[in-house]
Scaffold this motif. Structure first.
Motif, short mmCIF file in Angstrom:
data_model
loop_
_atom_site.label_atom_id
_atom_site.label_comp_id
_atom_site.label_asym_id
_atom_site.label_seq_id
_atom_site.Cartn_x
_atom_site.Cartn_y
_atom_site.Cartn_z
N ASN A 82 29.56 81.43 43.93
CA ASN A 82 30.87 80.91 44.04
C ASN A 82 32.01 81.95 43.14
O ASN A 82 32.15 81.60 42.16
CB ASN A 82 31.45 79.54 43.72
N GLN A 83 32.84 82.75 43.80
CA GLN A 83 33.73 83.54 43.21
C GLN A 83 34.92 83.18 42.64
O GLN A 83 35.35 83.47 41.35
CB GLN A 83 34.08 84.63 44.17
N SER A 84 35.40 82.11 43.12
CA SER A 84 36.48 81.57 42.59
C SER A 84 36.89 79.76 42.98
O SER A 84 36.18 79.59 44.02
CB SER A 84 37.95 82.14 43.00
N VAL A 85 37.59 79.35 42.50
CA VAL A 85 38.11 77.78 42.73
C VAL A 85 39.52 77.98 42.75
O VAL A 85 40.21 78.00 41.84
CB VAL A 85 37.55 76.88 41.75
N THR A 86 40.14 77.15 43.97
CA THR A 86 41.39 76.84 43.98
C THR A 86 41.51 75.46 43.54
O THR A 86 40.67 74.57 44.10
CB THR A 86 41.95 77.11 45.33
N GLY A 87 42.28 75.25 42.48
CA GLY A 87 42.62 73.76 41.95
C GLY A 87 44.00 73.61 41.77
O GLY A 87 45.00 74.16 42.35
N SER A 88 44.26 72.38 40.97
CA SER A 88 45.66 71.91 40.72
C SER A 88 46.53 73.01 40.11
O SER A 88 47.62 72.85 40.45
CB SER A 88 45.52 70.63 39.82
N SER A 89 46.04 73.80 39.52
CA SER A 89 47.02 74.70 38.80
C SER A 89 47.81 75.81 39.69
O SER A 89 48.69 76.08 39.69
CB SER A 89 46.15 75.86 37.90
N GLN A 90 46.84 76.05 40.85
CA GLN A 90 47.57 76.91 41.93
C GLN A 90 48.60 76.03 42.87
O GLN A 90 49.47 76.96 43.44
CB GLN A 90 46.58 77.42 42.77
N SER A 91 48.75 74.88 42.57
CA SER A 91 49.87 74.22 43.04
C SER A 91 51.31 74.35 42.34
O SER A 91 52.24 74.00 42.83
CB SER A 91 49.42 72.66 43.24
N VAL A 92 51.15 74.78 41.26
CA VAL A 92 52.22 75.24 40.32
C VAL A 92 53.10 76.19 41.00
O VAL A 92 52.72 77.32 40.98
CB VAL A 92 52.20 75.43 38.93
N GLY A 93 54.35 75.93 41.91
CA GLY A 93 55.01 77.09 42.25
C GLY A 93 54.56 77.51 43.82
O GLY A 93 55.19 78.54 44.47
N SER A 94 53.44 77.05 44.19
CA SER A 94 52.93 77.73 45.35
C SER A 94 52.74 76.67 46.66
O SER A 94 52.26 77.07 47.87
CB SER A 94 51.50 78.11 45.04
N GLY A 95 53.23 75.54 46.39
CA GLY A 95 53.20 74.60 47.52
C GLY A 95 51.64 74.38 48.17
O GLY A 95 51.65 74.23 49.48
N THR A 96 50.61 74.15 47.28
CA THR A 96 49.27 73.92 48.21
C THR A 96 48.90 72.71 48.47
O THR A 96 47.97 72.48 48.85
CB THR A 96 48.02 74.60 47.15
N GLY A 97 49.81 71.79 47.69
CA GLY A 97 49.47 70.23 48.17
C GLY A 97 48.28 69.66 47.03
O GLY A 97 47.99 68.57 47.16
N GLY A 98 48.02 70.58 46.05
CA GLY A 98 47.12 70.15 45.08
C GLY A 98 45.73 70.43 45.66
O GLY A 98 44.69 69.80 44.96
N ILE A 99 45.80 70.94 46.65
CA ILE A 99 44.17 71.26 47.17
C ILE A 99 43.26 71.86 46.45
O ILE A 99 43.74 72.88 45.48
CB ILE A 99 44.19 71.96 48.68
N ALA A 100 41.93 71.49 46.16
CA ALA A 100 40.98 72.22 45.58
C ALA A 100 39.84 72.68 46.50
O ALA A 100 39.34 71.90 47.32
CB ALA A 100 40.20 71.18 44.47
#
Length: 878
Positions: A82-100
């Protein structure tokens, strides 16, 4: 999926939950007890558990707490593939909805298939192609099986990167309550808490039924970026990095006679995050306002009822409900293009006392202003998932069968909580002289800003998925070497997605990203037919084959075969190989996602209006130079499906009963890969991407850069997975074991357009992220009586940072290695206690100059900003 026999029963008994899978369901059998046949991830043919040997990595639930893992995303981050994980940190300023999300092989979360008990989950509607890992209740799990051999002909050929199957407990009796607490040693916040309640009643074998439920609550407090030295600024002169913003408080102006400045520059640009620039303006280091980790909370419930229909048949009803919330904070709203006339009392040198600026003689000003008086922009995201599965499995007329009906709904919404203001009202307030863009507000100005605040839900999305599936399997013919296994199955699914934009609200705030977005909707029918066969050619050689046909009513169909070969060369050596093709149709979000415009993560010079960092004649340098620019993304109805080819070759050694070593080579090729060209690549090569730049009719303003989804070209990656399981001989001081999983990536190349130049991404940041040459997770375990302990290491190799090799500030990100230590005691009646330390040696994330995420100084996709963290878990069984 390739079907394999076990090399030895001893290996299964020693390494339950390791490289070779199937023994989870196999219990110690007595001579009188029937031998249980089970189905494992990657195959529809039920075999004796002791005959299975698939290229699968398994993580047992008992290992979660040993490493202090609190979320499904953290569990996935321990996987070397698993190369990377999208988590709550990426929701800051990016509008991901907090998806992991997970990202197997670095191919993207949209090519990683996530299952719950072997069946699909509805994707998160903001992403449209990935399952939100936040909906998985860790405490309900028995294990996680990860099929490393991608493009599954059984579950779906969109699983190009691999399959993750979260498997819950089959039944539960009694009741258990557990509490957990995770506390970082460093100052600031980021602490985590968890409460879990589980209980069940009924014995499936004796009573013919079992009902159980699990409630899981998890929350984490926000961590401000300034609370960690490594993330406290985006301005590093020693690294050649200045990602500050030219939109500030006090505001910067550009006059009609060509003067650029700030009335408070002479006094040193004093204020939160302010930096003085040599051209007489004040810039803002927005890191002073943002978070490394937002405030999050997850609540989930899993209920399952199992009923025996007969000795060989059971029916199940499974319901999952999950709700996660995410509250993030970023810098106050940036406003550009604000007009001020000399009639305003706040005009430099005017009656309100704003300092005069030499050269200004009453010309109109165009101002960039950050509305600090309105407060930080606060967003609140809510994601809700509901899933109902009614299924039956068993044995009828000699055929193993499994049928099910699945109904899933995934909903998400984003809302303004504070800090977002009506752009036109704010601009009008400056023009009328009510608002002061250079300093403190009057009582009337403060009241005006309060009235201009925007609050409420501006985006709601929903993904609905209804599906039926059925499969049967059995041995259909006896060869001298054994029975020929056969399976056939089918699926039908109807997916529907809607994206509802509150245009009356979103259109008033350009910084929301949805100012010009419109409602979108799409739906599709998906049908699939698949079959699988395993043929024992000799006692040691087995051939397997599978094929799947998928048909999408909107993008057409595709037939994808798979062939595998397994050879047990001796009791100590096993070889396996497979080849398959894959097909991933663009998702409903890929096709119909609403167009959104937001600011780039990094600051850039407009290649036309500020070439080389020098403003062109008549251009406003406060807007055109070293400024975050608008970039637009969204769906594309003209996308073509992605297609893939995967080859795998592996060997497993068992030199002695207590040791198992494996090496698995993978080679994956994808064409027509769906994605977007990164912002840094677009701005770094204007001649190539000039069609992406959209200017105003008079050519004086860059309205946005158009970077919607497209078919970019090919992706090619290859490497080796390796694994070691070693159970040491028993000693007087206890039992020891060693477990190691690592992935070495030989190459990862991609194109940004069909037929374009290939970019090597291994050990180099590339356009959006690095691909790590080497990643591993290793654990030493010990057990003696009621005591047990675990010592783990997670390692990521270094890489060349987001800069050019010829750059004067060339930088290589160092390797990142963290250790965890835990100890458990079960000697108290009905009570289990675990204490531990995550990041034992308090290793700070390595410095990186990446600008892909809003955080600066480190990369939250791969590293942890919390530092050394202590945790305790207590469970009591009733």
């Amino acid at each position: 999926m390739m079907i394999e026999r076990a090399m030895s029963r001893t290996l299964r008994a020693l390494f339950a939950g390791g490289l070779l899978v199937g023994m989870h369901a196999a219990q110690a059998q007595t001579d009188e007890a029937p031998i249980q046949r089970v189905e494992v991830t990657g195959s529809s043919i039920k075999r004796l558990a002791t005959e299975t040997a698939l290229p699968i990595t398994t993580i047992k639930a008992s290992d979660f707490e040993k490493q202090g893992l609190t979320t499904a995303a953290e569990v996935m981050n321990t996987l070397s593939m698993n190369q990377s994980v999208t988590g709550s940190s990426q929701s800051v300023g990016s509008g991901t909805g907090g998806i992991a999300t997970a990202d197997l092989r670095g191919l993207g979360s949209n090519k990683t298939l996530v299952l719950l008990n072997g069946r699909r989950l509805a994707s998160h509607p903001f992403n449209g192609s990935s399952v939100d890992l936040n909906i998985i209740p860790l405490s309900a799990l028995e294990r996680v099986e990860v099929l490393r051999d991608g493009a599954s002909a059984i579950y779906g050929t969109d699983a190009i990167g691999g399959v993750i199957n979260f498997i819950t407990k089959r039944s539960v009796t009694g009741a258990t309550v557990s509490v957990e607490r995770y506390q970082p040693q460093a100052s600031g916040a980021g602490a985590e808490s968890r409460l879990n309640l589980s209980g069940g009643y009924g014995d499936l074998d004796k009573d013919g039924w079992n009902i159980f439920g699990v409630v899981d609550l998890h929350k984490q407090t926000a961590l401000q970026a300034v609370d960690r030295d490594f993330s406290s600024t985006s301005v590093r002169a020693d690294k050649g990095i200045n990602n500050s913003s030219g939109t500030s408080q006090p505001g910067n102006f550009y006059s009609d006679n060509g003067i650029t400045g700030n009335p408070y520059y002479a006094s040193g640009c004093l204020g939160k995050g302010l930096i003085a620039k040599s051209n007489g303006t004040c810039r803002t280091d927005t890191i002073a306002y943002i978070q490394d980790i937002p405030k999050t909370q997850q609540e989930s419930f899993l209920g399952k009822a199992t009923f025996k229909l007969s000795e060989d048949n059971v029916a199940t009803i499974e319901y999952l409900h999950s709700r996660s919330t995410n509250q993030s904070s970023i810098a106050p709203s940036p406003l550009t293009g604000i007009t001020m006339t000399s009639a305003s009392p706040y005009y430099p040198g005017g009656s309100a006392g704003v300092p005069a600026v030499a050269g200004l003689t009453g010309e109109d000003l165009t101002i960039n202003w950050r509305t600090v008086a309105a407060g930080n922009r606060m967003g609140y995201d809510t994601s809700i998932s509901d899933r109902l599965v009614v299924a039956s499995e068993g044995l009828v007329a000699g055929w193993d069968y499994n049928v099910g009906l699945t109904y899933g709904i995934s909903k998400a919404a984003s809302a303004f909580v504070g800090g977002y203001t009506n752009d036109s009202l704010m601009k009008a307030g400056v023009l009328s002289g009510i608002l002061n863009p250079f300093g403190e507000q009057s009582a009337a100005g403060s009241a005006y800003i309060d009235a201009a605040q925007l609050r409420g839900e501006y985006l709601a999305a929903k993904m609905t998925s209804v599906g039926v599936d059925a499969k049967v399997s059995r041995e259909i013919y006896q060869l001298p070497a054994g029975g020929v296994g056969f399976a056939i199955g089918s699926e039908f699914r109807h997916d529907k997605a809607t994206y509802d934009v509150n245009t009356a609200l979103a259109s008033q705030a350009s910084s929301s990203g949805y100012a010009d977005a419109q409602d979108q909707a799409g739906q599709r029918n998906i049908a699939a037919l698949y079959s699988e066969v395993s043929v024992p050619l000799t006692k040691t050689l087995e051939l397997s084959g599978a094929a799947r046909y998928d048909h999408y009513n909107d993008v057409g169909g595709s037939f994808n075969p798979k062939i595998g070969l397994r050879w047990e060369a001796s009791k100590q050596v096993l070889f396996r190989t497979s080849y398959n093709t894959g097909f991933r149709a663009p998702t409903l979000y890929d096709l119909h996602g609403p167009a959104t415009s937001t600011f780039t993560s990094n600051a850039y010079d407009d290649p036309v209006l500020c070439p080389g960092g020098v403003a062109a004649a008549g251009a406003n340098p406060n807007v055109a130079c070293a400024q975050q620019q608008y970039i637009r993304s969204g769906g594309n109805a003209n996308l073509k499906p992605e297609k893939s080819k995967t080859f795998a070759l592996g060997v497993v050694f068992e030199p002695v009963n207590a040791v198992s070593v494996s090496f698995d080579y993978f080679n994956i090729k994808i064409k027509d890969s769906i994605g977007t060209v990164s912002e840094s690549t677009i701005f770094g090569n204007y001649d190539k991407y000039k069609d992406y730049f959209v200017y105003s009719a008079d050519g004086k303003t860059l309205q946005y850069v158009n970077a919607v989804l497209d078919n970019l070209g090919e992706v090619k990656t290859s490497g080796i997975d390796t694994s070691l399981r070693w159970k040491l001989p028993r000693t007087s001081v206890g039992d020891f074991g060693f477990q190691f999983d690592g992935t070495w990536v030989h190459s990862y190349k991609y194109q940004n357009e069909t037929g374009g130049e290939f970019v090597e991404n291994v050990g180099v940041y590339g356009d959006n992220a690095p691909v790590f040459r080497w990643k591993h997770n290793a654990t030493i375990s010990w057990k003696k009586g009621p005591w047990s302990a675990s010592f783990s290491n997670k390692y990521l190799s270094g890489y060349v940072d987001e800069n050019d090799v010829a750059d004067a500030y060339y930088h290589k990100v160092r390797a990142y290695s963290t250790y965890s230590l835990s100890s458990s005691y079960t000697g108290f009646k009905n009570t289990d206690l675990t204490v531990g330390i995550k990041n034992l040696f308090d290793s700070a994330p390595p410095y990186t100059n990446q600008g892909t995420t809003f955080q600066s100084g480190y990369d939250p996709r791969f590293t942890d900003p919390l530092g050394r963290t202590f945790y305790v878990k207590a469970s009591y069984k009733f």
